[in-house]
Design an enzyme around this catalytic site. Structure first.
Site: not given
Ligand code: GLA
Length: 705
Positions: A507, A437
Site C-alpha cells: 500500500d 483483497d
C-alpha cells in the site's frame, strides 16, 4: 553402500543426488550438476558418545533412526502411538528429472510418498504425502521436507517487514536453530515463506546460494538447523494447529511444495530461477495492462461524475485498465460495514455499475473491480444471516481486524455463495480484472462445519478452499485476471501466484520505500506480477514529497499503474505520466521477459538494478540515488550479466524528465554524441553516473551494436 544406491536427477544445469543406501532417501547434493557425485565422500565417522550409526538427513528426518534435530513428522494416534515412525522405501519411479519414492511403516501403519522433480525452470520442487493406513485416526502436527545445505552455507537471508514496508531482507548466521513461524493465516507482511542460505558474505553476484520457498499462503514454519556434527538443513512445511489435520483411516495429507533455486554466482541468478518458475507455472496472457486504481484517488467517495472524469484522464495518458476499488457494494460507505454483501449498492450506484463500466469500455479500457470475498463485517446482512460461516471459536469474543471477520472458505456452502455472487457480477458486467483483497490476520479461527468438527482449527481448510474458489472462478471466466492483495503485500507466495496473476505489492507508493520493497520482492518473484503504481506528489502513507520523475522511474520496473487522483495533476504532470506510460509500453516486452539484475554497489546511498534481455542484446538499467552520497561524485556502476564480447551503445533515457542533476559538469561520456563500450568494460570497470540529487533515477538503455 554402492553407487547403485545413488539416484541422480538432472535437468539443464541443476541436479539432485539422493543417497538411497538407507530406507529413507536423503538428498546428498542439490544444485550445480557434479559429474559422478558420490555421497560416500561425505559419510561421517562415528564420534564418541554418539549413536552407533550417524543418522542421515532424510527428505523426512526421523527421530527413530537417531536423527536428533527437528523431526520432519510430528503426529500420533489416540493412544499416543506412532509418534516416531521409521519408513522404508518399498517402490520408486525414477526418471531423468523426477523421482517418486513410496515408503511404508508397517508398525505405525503409515504410508509416505516423496515426490521430487527438477522443473522446466530448473528449480527443484519437493512434496510429501502421508496416508493413514491404520484403523484409528492419525493426528498430524507437522509434515515437513528437509533440504540439506552444505556446511559452507554459513549465512542466511530471510525476509521481514510490515504493512507499507514489505519484503525487507535481513541477514543472520546459520547457527543452531532459526525458525520462521507464521500464524497469521495469510502469507503475512513479516514472515515470508522464503529463505536464502549461502557461503560467507554471499551477495547478488558472488557466493554459493540456495533459495528455498514454501508454496503456501497460510501458516507455516521454516527451520534452518545446524546439527551438533556441523551438518545443516532447511526444513519447510505448513504450521498446523493441534487437531487441525486429523487423518481418518485411509485419508491423506499432502504438503505444499518446497521449491529450491540454486546458484554459484550469488542471489540474482537464483532469483532469476524463481522468476522462470513463476513464468512457467502461470504464463502471462498478453501484455500486462497499465492500471488506474481508484483507491487513493477517491477512497470510499464513489461519485460517478468524478470517476468518469478520472477514467477520461486515465485514457488520455494511456491507461489500459480502470479498477474500481472498495466502496461499491452493500452498505460499504466506509470500512466498518458491508463486507459480505456482494450486491451493487443502490445508494451510490442507482443504475448499477453500468454507467461507469460502459464509460470505461467506451474509452477503450478494460474494467476491474475490487472484492474481498473471504471477509465479512459483523455489520452486514450476510453475517446477520450466517454467523456460523465465520472462523471463530464458540464461547469467546472474536478479535476483529479492520472491523471484520474471516469466512470459512473450507465450507462448501460459503464457497458456493461466494462463487455465485462473483460469477453473477462477472456475467452482468464487462469485468476483466478482480482485485482480490484479504485485509486481516486470522486468529483463533475455528470452524463450525458440523457438530463433530465444530471448534477445530480451520486455517488449513480455509486456505485450500480459497485456492479452490479462485480456480473455479478462473475456469468459469478464463479471460479474467485476478490480483492478490492483502493490505498490500500480505499474501504473496509461489502458490498464490499459481491461482492469481498479479499482486498488489504494497500500500506504500512512496518511491523511496518502493525502491527497497521492490528490490526485496524481485529476490523472490518476477517484476511483471509486481503491482507498481505511480502515487501522488505527497505519498499518502509516509507524507514524503517526491518528484514525478522519481515516482515514474520507480514504478516502471513492475506491472505499471497509477494510484493517484490524476485530476489533481496539472497539464505538465499529465504529459509526464503519458510519457512514462509510453516508455513502459515500449520497454514492456523486455521488462517482463528479461533477466532482472540487482547489482551489488559500493555506495550505500545508491541502488543499481536493471533488466537484461535473454539474448543479452538489449538492457535497461537504473542508477537510483536514494540518499546523498558521502563521496564528492557517485561511484561507477558495474553491470554484470552482459555479454563481455559484445559492444553496447549507451543511451540515457530522458522520457521521464531529466534525473535531478546538480553537478556543475556531467561525466564526459554523457556529452558525447554517441558512446559505446564493450560488455567486458561495463561489467568489470563500469560507468560513471552524474551527480544527482537524492530521490532521483538515471535510466540507461543499452543496445548491442
Ligand atoms: C486494502 C488494500 C488497498 C485498498 C483497500 C480498500 O487496504 O491494500 O489497496 O484496496 O484495502 O479497502
Amino acid at each position: 553402500m554402492s553407487m547403485s544406491s545413488v539416484v541422480t536427477l538432472q535437468r539443464g544445469a541443476t541436479s539432485v543426488v539422493f543417497d538411497h543406501s538407507l530406507p529413507m532417501p536423503a538428498i546428498a547434493h542439490i544444485g550445480a550438476a557434479i559429474d559422478g557425485f558420490d555421497p560416500r565422500a561425505l559419510g561421517l565417522p562415528v564420534a564418541h558418545a554418539t549413536l552407533d550409526a550417524p543418522a542421515p538427513i532424510g527428505v523426512l528426518t526421523e527421530n527413530g533412526t537417531g536423527f536428533l534435530g527437528r523431526p520432519g513428522l510430528v503426529g500420533s494416534r489416540p493412544d499416543g502411538s506412532a509418534w516416531a515412525p521409521i519408513f522404508t522405501t518399498v517402490a520408486n519411479e525414477i526418471d531423468s528429472d523426477r523421482a517418486r519414492f513410496e515408503l511404508i511403516d508397517e508398525t505405525a501403519e503409515l504410508e509416505l510418498v516423496i515426490a521430487v522433480e527438477i522443473t522446466e525452470s530448473e528449480t527443484v520442487s519437493a512434496t510429501l504425502e502421508l496416508t493413514n493406513t491404520g484403523t484409528t485416526d492419525y493426528t498430524l502436527v507437522r509434515l515437513s521436507a528437509s533440504i540439506p545445505m552444505p556446511v559452507h552455507a554459513t549465512e542466511l537471508v530471510s525476509f521481514t517487514g510490515r504493512w507499507c514496508k514489505e519484503f525487507q531482507p535481513r541477514r543472520h548466521d546459520f547457527e543452531a536453530l532459526s525458525v520462521i513461524e507464521n500464524r497469521r493465516g495469510r502469507t503475512s507482511h513479516d514472515q515470508l515463506p522464503a529463505i536464502f542460505a549461502g557461503s560467507v558474505g554471499f551477495g547478488e553476484h558472488h557466493g554459493d546460494v540456495w533459495g528455498i520457498q514454501l508454496a503456501w499462503s497460510g501458516n507455516y514454519e521454516i527451520a534452518a538447523e545446524r546439527l551438533a556434527d556441523g551438518r545443516r538443513h532447511v526444513q519447510a512445511g505448513e504450521l498446523l494447529s493441534p487437531g487441525e489435520v486429523v487423518l481418518a483411516p485411509g485419508a491423506s495429507y499432502r504438503t505444499p511444495a518446497v521449491v529450491v533455486a540454486s546458484s554459484q554466482a550469488g542471489i540474482t541468478p537464483a532469483s532469476q530461477q524463481f522468476h522462470r518458475h513463476v513464468r512457467a507455472q502461470n504464463p502471462l496472457r498478453g501484455d500486462r495492462k497499465v492500471i488506474l486504481n481508484t483507491w487513493e484517488a477517491v477512497y470510499f467517495n464513489h461519485d460517478l461524475a468524478t470517476l468518469r472524469s478520472l477514467a477520461d484522464a486515465g485514457a488520455a495518458v494511456g491507461v489500459e485498465r480502470f479498477v474500481l476499488d472498495d466502496g461499491w457494494f452493500g452498505g460499504r460507505r466506509d470500512d466498518t460495514k458491508g463486507l459480505g454483501d456482494w450486491w451493487v449498492s443502490d445508494e451510490v450506484w442507482p443504475d448499477g455499475l453500468h454507467p461507469i463500466v460502459d464509460h470505461v469500455v467506451a474509452l477503450g479500457m478494460e474494467f476491474g473491480l475490487w472484492v474481498e470475498p473471504e471477509m465479512v463485517n459483523p455489520d452486514s446482512d450476510l453475517y446477520r444471516k450466517n454467523p456460523h460461516w465465520t472462523l471463530t471459536t464458540a464461547g469467546y469474543q472474536p478479535v476483529l481486524g479492520r472491523q471484520q471477520l474471516v469466512l470459512d472458505c473450507g465450507r462448501s456452502d460459503v464457497r458456493e455463495y461466494l462463487f455465485e455472487r462473483i460469477d453473477a457480477l462477472l456475467n452482468e458486467y464487462a469485468i476483466s480484472y478482480l482485485k482480490w483483497d484479504m485485509n486481516r490476520d486470522l486468529v483463533q479461527g475455528s470452524n463450525h462445519r458440523s457438530v463433530d468438527d465444530a471448534g477445530r482449527a480451520g486455517t488449513h481448510g480455509h486456505v485450500r478452499g480459497v485456492y479452490d474458489l479462485l480456480d473455479r472462478i478462473r475456469a468459469a471466466h478464463p479471460s479474467v485476471e485476478i490480483e492478490s492483495c492483502a493490505s498490500g503485500g500480505g499474501r504473496v507466495d509461489l502458490e498464490m501466484l499459481r491461482h492469481t496473476d498479479r499482486v498488489w505489492t504494497s500500500d506504500c507508493n512512496d518511491a523511496l520505500e518502493r525502491q527497497a520493497i521492490q528490490r526485496g520482492f524481485t529476490m523472490l518473484f518476477p517484476p511483471e506480477v509486481m503491482g507498481a503504481h505511480i502515487g501522488p506528489h505527497r505519498a499518502h502513507t509516509t507524507h514524503r514529497v517526491q518528484q514525478l520523475g522519481f515516482r515514474t522511474a520507480t514504478a516502471l520496473f513492475g506491472s505499471l499503474g497509477i494510484e493517484w487522483n490524476l485530476l489533481d495533476a496539472d497539464e505538465d504532470g499529465r504529459t509526464q505520466v503519458a510519457a512514462a506510460i509510453a516508455l513502459y509500453k515500449r520497454l514492456r516486452p523486455l521488462l517482463h521477459s528479461g533477466n532482472v539484475m540487482r547489482f551489488d554497489h559500493d555506495d550505500p546511498a545508491a541502488l543499481v538494478h536493471g533488466v537484461i534481455a535473454g539474448d543479452r542484446t538489449h538492457a535497461v538499467m537504473a542508477y537510483v540515488q536514494m540518499l546523498p552520497s558521502i563521496t564528492t561524485a557517485p561511484l561507477p556502476m558495474r553491470f554484470g550479466g552482459l555479454d563481455p564480447d559484445r559492444r553496447y551503445r549507451i543511451e540515457r533515457i530522458d522520457d521521464l524528465g531529466s534525473a535531478d542533476e546538480f553537478g556543475r559538469k556531467r561525466p564526459p561520456w554523457m556529452n558525447l554524441e554517441r558512446f559505446e563500450l564493450s560488455g567486458a568494460q561495463l561489467m568489470r570497470s563500469g560507468l560513471q553516473p552524474p551527480i544527482l540529487h537524492p530521490e532521483s533515477v538515471l535510466l540507461i538503455e543499452l543496445h548491442s551494436v
